[in-house]
Design a protein around this motif. Structure first.
Motif, PDB file in Angstrom:
ATOM      1  N   LYS A 226       3.715   9.563  -9.699  1.00  0.00           N
ATOM      2  CA  LYS A 226       3.017   9.779 -10.973  1.00  0.00           C
ATOM      3  C   LYS A 226       2.380  11.164 -11.014  1.00  0.00           C
ATOM      4  CE  LYS A 226      -0.337   7.594 -14.017  1.00  0.00           C
ATOM      5  NZ  LYS A 226      -1.300   6.486 -14.179  1.00  0.00           N
ATOM      6  N   GLN A 227       1.849  11.590  -9.869  1.00  0.00           N
ATOM      7  CA  GLN A 227       1.244  12.929  -9.809  1.00  0.00           C
ATOM      8  C   GLN A 227       2.298  14.003 -10.024  1.00  0.00           C
ATOM      9  OE1 GLN A 227      -0.772  13.633  -6.162  1.00  0.00           O
ATOM     10  NE2 GLN A 227      -1.762  15.536  -6.854  1.00  0.00           N
ATOM     11  N   GLN A 228       3.457  13.792  -9.441  1.00  0.00           N
ATOM     12  CA  GLN A 228       4.546  14.748  -9.644  1.00  0.00           C
ATOM     13  C   GLN A 228       4.964  14.801 -11.103  1.00  0.00           C
ATOM     14  OE1 GLN A 228       5.859  16.909  -7.553  1.00  0.00           O
ATOM     15  NE2 GLN A 228       4.670  16.212  -5.753  1.00  0.00           N
ATOM     16  N   GLU A 229       5.001  13.591 -11.721  1.00  0.00           N
ATOM     17  CA  GLU A 229       5.349  13.569 -13.142  1.00  0.00           C
ATOM     18  C   GLU A 229       4.308  14.329 -13.971  1.00  0.00           C
ATOM     19  OE1 GLU A 229       5.816   9.535 -14.231  1.00  0.00           O
ATOM     20  OE2 GLU A 229       7.731   9.259 -13.186  1.00  0.00           O
TER      21      GLU A 229
ATOM     22  N   LYS B 154       0.832  -1.209   0.000  1.00  0.00           N
ATOM     23  CA  LYS B 154       0.000   0.000   0.000  1.00  0.00           C
ATOM     24  C   LYS B 154       0.868   1.261   0.000  1.00  0.00           C
ATOM     25  CE  LYS B 154      -3.968   2.015   2.362  1.00  0.00           C
ATOM     26  NZ  LYS B 154      -4.905   1.885   3.502  1.00  0.00           N
ATOM     27  N   LYS B 155       1.963   1.165   0.784  1.00  0.00           N
ATOM     28  CA  LYS B 155       2.869   2.306   0.822  1.00  0.00           C
ATOM     29  C   LYS B 155       3.537   2.512  -0.531  1.00  0.00           C
ATOM     30  CE  LYS B 155       6.857   4.110   3.337  1.00  0.00           C
ATOM     31  NZ  LYS B 155       7.865   3.840   4.392  1.00  0.00           N
ATOM     32  N   LYS B 156       3.918   1.374  -1.163  1.00  0.00           N
ATOM     33  CA  LYS B 156       4.543   1.484  -2.483  1.00  0.00           C
ATOM     34  C   LYS B 156       3.564   2.064  -3.491  1.00  0.00           C
ATOM     35  CE  LYS B 156       7.956  -2.215  -1.994  1.00  0.00           C
ATOM     36  NZ  LYS B 156       8.427  -3.523  -2.515  1.00  0.00           N
ATOM     37  N   GLU B 157       2.298   1.644  -3.453  1.00  0.00           N
ATOM     38  CA  GLU B 157       1.290   2.182  -4.379  1.00  0.00           C
ATOM     39  C   GLU B 157       1.080   3.678  -4.149  1.00  0.00           C
ATOM     40  OE1 GLU B 157      -2.187  -0.117  -3.878  1.00  0.00           O
ATOM     41  OE2 GLU B 157      -1.376  -1.929  -4.855  1.00  0.00           O
ATOM     42  N   HIS B 158       1.066   4.050  -2.836  1.00  0.00           N
ATOM     43  CA  HIS B 158       0.897   5.474  -2.526  1.00  0.00           C
ATOM     44  C   HIS B 158       2.084   6.285  -3.056  1.00  0.00           C
ATOM     45  CE1 HIS B 158      -0.426   9.016  -0.344  1.00  0.00           C
ATOM     46  NE2 HIS B 158       0.810   9.114   0.204  1.00  0.00           N
ATOM     47  N   ASP B 159       3.301   5.751  -2.837  1.00  0.00           N
ATOM     48  CA  ASP B 159       4.483   6.452  -3.342  1.00  0.00           C
ATOM     49  C   ASP B 159       4.477   6.505  -4.862  1.00  0.00           C
ATOM     50  OD1 ASP B 159       5.273   6.739  -0.730  1.00  0.00           O
ATOM     51  OD2 ASP B 159       6.684   5.044  -0.761  1.00  0.00           O
TER      52      ASP B 159
END
Length: 708
Positions: A645-648, A635-640
């Motif tokens: 992706k949002q930053q990209e 879950k943490k990996k998906e959040h990161d």
């Protein structure tokens, strides 16, 4: 006494033939007397020796009777009555010994001395005189012969005088010797009568004296004592006769009842197997390893003593310990092409004994007896009664009863207030009231077969995988592992616990929420084993890890079965025999009536089964926490990843805006008239770079609009 014949001493000088004939008669009589006296002497010597031996034996008997109270007999206890009685007998026999000693002395003086004197003195004198008379008679005959040969013509005074002197001397000697010889023979006729009568007289007088002495010592008191002892002896004899009759009848009964047992392998239909024993003894063949592949078999006498198995060689004073059979395991095995073999394994698995019985009946009785001892039934007050009740419960267990509570009433006599002991696989609460109304079909699948052995090493949960793999042209590994390379889960697992277990059986069940389904499966499997005389159990090593349960062959280290820990839904131990445990497994390979196939596996362990259930529960907890940690990590990996992706996207949007601004600036710059149009109405021709910038600006604007 009549007159006695005599030799005429007056006729000794004449020495007529008649005198010589009469002398021969007397000599024959003397020889007969000598022979008879020798025989009589030997007989009386035997009497005297026997009397001496009797006196010594009587004295020794008295001495031994006095030492009776000092003896320690293995089978006799301290009997004061017997000791005092023998002491009284010793006193009487000691007095009799003294009387016998006096009798021996009297016999030596009054019987043996006269006949010995006659034999040694008188008879030897006759023999000596006879030899001297024979010599003197021969000398006289020689002298007379020389005298008769004197010559008339050649007369020699000297020779004639010598010959005449010789005749005189020899005749005188013969005459004197003959007179003494005749006198001795005549005296012998009197001495032989004395020699025969005097020893007998002494013998009789000695006996009479002995009897008088004994009569004085044996008073009325001793006669009453002897009468009492005689009555006691008669009572003991009657008791002995009664006991002998009982033993003879026992022998007859034993011969009739043991006729079938004389066969080395009797028919079980005629000689039933006793499964209620808690003690057993008999001869068995034991296997001793002499090398890596060689072994010998020795025949020894084995017997159980409490919780120990003992053995004793023939001729040994006591037995020796073979092994402790408390909490041990026993099963029938095949060994070196021998029949009726069984194996005993100690509770820790470090000691193994392979034994061979004489018959199938004996083998099964040894196995059931050791099983009963292993359950510690022998520690109860009535071990055979409890063993019989347990075996009867096993026999009745195959008959379905109306309710679960009735079926388990004999197995769980004291379950009040005690919750079922299960692992953390499922929560084991108190037994609900609805449990008594559960039917057999609600726990165990009807008409399901029982598997008593691990026939195929392929585990059931891989059946579906094998089918899917078969469609792709792949086959299943015959040692219980899938065709794909399994992950090395057991290598990275933080929990590794190994237990020695024996597979009792497995069967399909329906219930997966209650631990009672494991108890019911245990009951049915044990009952079926008892009814069908199945004692063979497959021994394996159970490896508990955080990912799976593995059954490993202890010899080859090959994985027989592999159970994913996620498919283990229930685990529990027997409520009375803690070495029995089982777990319920849901196999994902197939479904029956819309539900997954559920199988219950039952095992017997050398250790406490609760430890194995605790180990499985601990593995489930570790696996659960590991799964939770894994999900949290994912879950943490998906959040990161989403944040990245949002930053990209933001950076891409900024880049697009920057490109749009640049294009707008270029368009604005290109729209300013740097070269005025011609007056003749001709158009201004742009350069190639300006055209490309214009096209790029149009495309960027369209792309920005589409993204917006």
């Amino acid at each position: 006494m009549p007159g006695i014949d005599k030799l005429p001493i007056e006729e000794t000088l004449e020495d007529s033939p008649q005198t010589r004939s009469l002398l021969g008669v007397f000599e024959e009589d003397a020889a007969a007397i000598s022979s008879y006296s020798q025989q009589l002497f030997q007989a009386m010597q035997r009497i005297y020796d026997a009397q001496n031996e009797l006196s010594a034996a009587t004295h020794l008997t008295s001495k031994l009777l006095k030492e009776y109270e000092k003896q320690r007999f293995p089978l006799g206890s301290d009997d004061e009555v017997m000791s005092s009685t023998l002491q009284q007998f010793a006193k009487v026999i000691d007095e009799l010994s003294s009387c016998h000693a006096v009798l021996s002395t009297q016999l030596a003086d009054a019987m043996m001395f006269p006949i010995a004197q006659f034999k040694e003195r008188d008879l030897k004198e006759i023999l000596t005189l006879k030899e001297v008379f024979q010599i003197s008679s021969d000398d006289h005959d020689t002298a007379i012969t020389r005298y008769s040969r004197l010559s008339k013509k050649r007369d020699n005074e000297k020779v004639r005088s010598e010959v005449m002197e010789d005749v005189y001397t020899s005749r005188k000697k013969q005459h004197q010797t003959m007179m003494h010889y005749f006198t001795a023979l005549n005296t012998l006729q009197y001495k032989k009568k004395i020699a025969l009568l005097e020893p007998l007289l002494g013998y009789m007088q000695a006996q009479i004296s002995f009897f008088k002495l004994g009569s004085e010592n044996l008073t009325q008191q001793w006669e009453d004592f002897l009468a009492t002892i005689g009555t006691s002896v008669q009572n003991v004899r009657r008791e002995m006769d009664g006991e002998v009759d009982v033993m003879q009848q026992t022998i007859l009964d034993m011969e009739q009842s043991s006729d079938l047992l004389y066969m080395p392998d009797p028919d079980p239909n005629h000689v039933p197997i006793n499964r209620n024993l808690t003690r057993k003894a008999g001869y068995l063949n034991t296997r001793n390893k002499t090398g890596l592949v060689s072994s010998t078999w020795d025949r020894q006498y084995f017997f159980t003593q409490g919780g120990n198995l003992m053995s004793q060689s023939r001729g040994a004073v006591a037995g020796g310990l073979v092994m402790d059979i408390d909490n041990c395991s026993v099963m029938a095995v095949d060994c070196e092409d021998r029949r009726f073999c069984f194996q005993i394994t100690s509770f820790d698995g470090k000691k193994v004994a392979i034994l061979q019985a004489d018959s199938r009946k004996d083998c099964e009785e040894w196995i059931t007896t050791i099983n009963n001892i292993s359950k510690r039934i022998y520690l109860s007050e009535n071990p055979e009664e409890i063993a019989a009740r347990v075996n009867q419960s096993a026999l009745e267990a195959v008959t379905p009863s109306p309710s679960f509570q009735q079926r388990h009433e004999s197995m769980r006599p004291s379950t009040k207030g005690r919750a079922a002991r299960t692992s953390s696989v499922s929560s084991a609460g108190s037994e609900s009231p609805a449990l008594s109304s559960l039917s057999l079909d609600s726990l165990v699948a009807p008409d399901t077969p029982i598997q008593f052995d691990i026939i195929s090493p392929v585990s059931e949960e891989y059946a579906g995988q094998a089918k899917s793999a078969g469609q792709g042209g792949r086959r299943t590994n015959p040692f219980g592992e899938s065709g794909d390379t399994p992950p090395e889960d057991s290598e990275d697992s933080i929990l590794h616990q190994l237990f020695i277990v024996r597979f009792l059986g497995s069967m399909e069940v329906k219930e997966t929420e209650r631990s009672d389904v494991i108890y019911e499966t245990m009951r049915q499997i044990l009952a079926a084993r008892a009814i069908h005389n199945i004692f063979r159990m497959t021994e394996s090593h159970l490896l508990v890890t955080c990912d799976c349960l593995k059954l490993i062959d202890p010899q080859t280290q090959v994985t027989r079965l592999r159970f994913p820990l996620s498919s283990v839904v229930l685990c529990a131990t027997h409520q009375e025999n803690k070495r029995l445990f089982g777990f319920v497994l849901q196999t994902p390979g197939g479904r029956v009536d819309g539900r997954p196939v559920t199988v219950c596996y039952i095992f017997e362990s050398n250790n406490d089964g609760e430890k194995i259930c605790d180990s499985v529960g601990l593995a489930k907890q570790i696996a659960f926490h590991s799964e939770m940690d894994r999900k949290a990590e994912e879950k943490k990996k998906e959040h990161d990843k989403a944040k990245e992706k949002q930053q990209e996207e933001l950076s891409k949007q900024k880049q697009i805006e920057k490109d749009l601004e640049e294009q707008s600036r270029l368009i604005a710059a290109s729209s300013r008239p740097s070269n005025p149009p011609a007056n003749d109405g001709q158009f201004l021709v742009l350069s190639n770079s300006q055209s490309e910038d214009s096209d790029a600006g149009d495309e960027g604007r369209k792309k920005g609009e589409s993204e917006a």
